[in-house]
Design an enzyme around this catalytic site. Structure first.
Site, PDB file in Angstrom:
ATOM      1  N   ARG A  89     -32.702 -21.462   7.842  1.00 23.10           N
ATOM      2  CA  ARG A  89     -32.209 -22.707   7.227  1.00 23.10           C
ATOM      3  C   ARG A  89     -32.721 -23.981   7.872  1.00 23.10           C
ATOM      4  O   ARG A  89     -32.424 -25.060   7.404  1.00 23.10           O
ATOM      5  CB  ARG A  89     -30.678 -22.716   7.180  1.00 23.10           C
ATOM      6  N   HIS A 137     -39.922 -12.564   5.976  1.00 24.15           N
ATOM      7  CA  HIS A 137     -39.880 -13.544   4.893  1.00 24.15           C
ATOM      8  C   HIS A 137     -39.900 -14.931   5.520  1.00 24.15           C
ATOM      9  O   HIS A 137     -39.229 -15.182   6.507  1.00 24.15           O
ATOM     10  CB  HIS A 137     -38.599 -13.333   4.071  1.00 24.15           C
ATOM     11  N   TYR A 140     -36.480 -20.877   4.313  1.00 24.86           N
ATOM     12  CA  TYR A 140     -36.261 -21.470   2.986  1.00 24.86           C
ATOM     13  C   TYR A 140     -36.917 -22.824   2.756  1.00 24.86           C
ATOM     14  O   TYR A 140     -37.303 -23.149   1.642  1.00 24.86           O
ATOM     15  CB  TYR A 140     -34.754 -21.656   2.735  1.00 24.86           C
ATOM     16  N   HIS A 178     -42.829 -17.669  -0.633  1.00 29.03           N
ATOM     17  CA  HIS A 178     -42.677 -18.105  -2.023  1.00 29.03           C
ATOM     18  C   HIS A 178     -43.806 -19.073  -2.362  1.00 29.03           C
ATOM     19  O   HIS A 178     -44.256 -19.833  -1.515  1.00 29.03           O
ATOM     20  CB  HIS A 178     -41.343 -18.823  -2.224  1.00 29.03           C
ATOM     21  N   GLU A 206     -45.249 -14.511  -3.129  1.00 25.00           N
ATOM     22  CA  GLU A 206     -44.212 -13.945  -3.991  1.00 25.00           C
ATOM     23  C   GLU A 206     -44.103 -14.728  -5.294  1.00 25.00           C
ATOM     24  O   GLU A 206     -44.045 -15.958  -5.290  1.00 25.00           O
ATOM     25  CB  GLU A 206     -42.856 -13.948  -3.265  1.00 25.00           C
ATOM     26  N   ASP A 266     -41.162  -9.747  -7.141  1.00 24.98           N
ATOM     27  CA  ASP A 266     -39.709  -9.654  -7.152  1.00 24.98           C
ATOM     28  C   ASP A 266     -39.271  -9.350  -8.591  1.00 24.98           C
ATOM     29  O   ASP A 266     -39.614 -10.101  -9.511  1.00 24.98           O
ATOM     30  CB  ASP A 266     -39.133 -10.991  -6.662  1.00 24.98           C
ATOM     31  N   HIS A 323     -37.237 -12.103 -10.307  1.00 30.32           N
ATOM     32  CA  HIS A 323     -38.074 -13.249 -10.659  1.00 30.32           C
ATOM     33  C   HIS A 323     -38.969 -12.932 -11.858  1.00 30.32           C
ATOM     34  O   HIS A 323     -39.181 -13.794 -12.718  1.00 30.32           O
ATOM     35  CB  HIS A 323     -38.947 -13.674  -9.470  1.00 30.32           C
ATOM     36  N   HIS A 370     -39.836  -6.560  -4.250  1.00 32.21           N
ATOM     37  CA  HIS A 370     -38.445  -6.939  -3.999  1.00 32.21           C
ATOM     38  C   HIS A 370     -37.646  -6.424  -5.182  1.00 32.21           C
ATOM     39  O   HIS A 370     -37.914  -6.821  -6.323  1.00 32.21           O
ATOM     40  CB  HIS A 370     -38.305  -8.466  -3.914  1.00 32.21           C
ATOM     41  N   ASP A 377     -33.161 -17.981 -10.700  1.00 29.52           N
ATOM     42  CA  ASP A 377     -33.359 -17.119  -9.541  1.00 29.52           C
ATOM     43  C   ASP A 377     -31.990 -16.706  -9.016  1.00 29.52           C
ATOM     44  O   ASP A 377     -31.491 -17.257  -8.039  1.00 29.52           O
ATOM     45  CB  ASP A 377     -34.151 -17.877  -8.468  1.00 29.52           C
ATOM     46  N   HIS A 407     -29.953 -13.288  -8.019  1.00 35.63           N
ATOM     47  CA  HIS A 407     -30.026 -11.838  -7.811  1.00 35.63           C
ATOM     48  C   HIS A 407     -28.695 -11.165  -8.128  1.00 35.63           C
ATOM     49  O   HIS A 407     -27.641 -11.714  -7.849  1.00 35.63           O
ATOM     50  CB  HIS A 407     -30.395 -11.534  -6.357  1.00 35.63           C
ATOM     51  N   GLU A 415     -32.789  -7.474  -1.951  1.00 37.32           N
ATOM     52  CA  GLU A 415     -32.254  -8.768  -1.480  1.00 37.32           C
ATOM     53  C   GLU A 415     -31.046  -9.101  -2.366  1.00 37.32           C
ATOM     54  O   GLU A 415     -30.915 -10.217  -2.852  1.00 37.32           O
ATOM     55  CB  GLU A 415     -33.290  -9.874  -1.625  1.00 37.32           C
TER      56      GLU A 415
HETATM   57 ZN    ZN Z   1     -35.004 -14.755  -5.625  1.00 35.16          ZN
HETATM   58 ZN    ZN Z   2     -37.653 -11.962  -3.343  1.00 35.72          ZN
END
Ligand code: ZN
Ligand code: ZN
Length: 281
Positions: A36, A66, A69, A106, A142, A176, A179, A213, A226, A228, A258
């Site tokens: 974060r 990964h 963010y 991403h 991704e 993913d 996605h 993913h 987005d 999940h 995820e």
């Molecule tokens: Zn996502």
């Molecule tokens: Zn993902």
């Protein structure tokens, strides 16, 4: 089956191995740091050694990391783009130190400047980062869910990015499932899955696909959301996942969930559903 979850590094990076093991994962994904913030604490040598040792002991062949963010490698704003590239370089170094195989990033957002601008920014970021670090760790781009401003939710856009990458052998793709579906690829149906993979192969190349993913989708087909969902509880559904994870082009790839972890046991549940759907050959 190479199946795992995104697990926490809370306490120490090496603890992620214990968490993965406890869930019965045969591969897993981590953040190498608090995801974060912009800044990461420097990796201590003892931390690195402990992680490498625990991973070796448990025999994890493939481990994925990964990106945090905040970075946006598609950003048209010079300052935030620059910061994003710095984090990418730093993460590549951390992954290399830890012996991590893949770093997932991403593709990001062009913030309204248009997809072509985003494509150029992403390619420039990747080229610059890879020119600064020697790695065995492969960078995986991704696909996005098709949110407003996003770059790389369409395979045609990924194709254009790869055409601009100077060291393509060091770059691959992580797809993913949530996605894909949110971006309008109907992987829920048999014909839709075949068509999606055909188009991916034509534009990007199946050889570049390194990690999946696995997330079900709360949003509908083409919703651009987005969000999940637990495996089998969203729009892709159990039958959709049965076809995806058993597909001849996908079944041997490392697969990472995820899905939401609202309660203890959520990951175990999603992993057990997937294991039950996987057909041995
Ligand atoms: Zn996502
Ligand atoms: Zn993902």
């Amino acid at each position: 089956m190479l199946l795992g979850a995104h697990v926490s590094i809370s306490g120490s990076i090496a603890k992620s191995v214990d968490r993965a093991k406890e869930l019965g994962c045969t591969t897993f994904q981590i953040f190498t740091r608090n995801p974060r913030g912009w800044r990461a604490q420097k990796l201590k040598e003892s931390e690195v050694e402990e992680f490498r040792k625990r991973r070796e002991e448990e025999g994890y062949r493939v481990v994925v990391a990964h990106m945090p963010y905040l970075p946006n490698i598609a950003s048209p704003k010079q300052e935030s783009w620059r910061k994003s590239v710095s984090v990418l370089i730093e993460e590549l170094r951390r992954c290399e130190a830890l012996g991590i195989d893949y770093l997932v990033c991403h593709l990001g957002s062009h913030l309204g400047k248009g997809v072509q601008v985003g494509i150029e920014r992403v390619a420039k970021a990747v080229n610059e980062a890879l020119s600064k670090v020697e790695t065995r760790c492969v960078l995986l781009l991704e696909n996005m869910a098709g949110q407003k401003g996003s770059v790389g939710s369409r395979f045609e856009e990924m194709k254009e990015i790869f055409a601009r990458i100077e060291q393509p052998e060091r770059v691959g793709v992580c797809l993913d499932t949530c996605h894909l579906y949110a971006a309008g690829y109907d992987i829920r149906s048999e014909a839709g899955l075949e068509e999606t993979l055909r188009s991916f192969d034509e534009n990007v190349g199946l050889g570049r696909l390194k990690v999946l993913h696995l997330n079900d989708s709360k949003g509908g087909l083409g919703s651009g959301l987005d969000r999940h969902e637990h495996i089998g509880h969203g729009h892709i559904g159990r039958e959709g996942f049965r076809r995806i994870i058993n597909h001849r082009h996908l079944r041997e790839l490392p697969m990472i969930i995820e899905t939401p972890e609202d309660e203890e046991g959520d990951y175990s549940y999603d992993l057990s559903v997937l294991r039950s759907l996987y057909q041995k050959v």
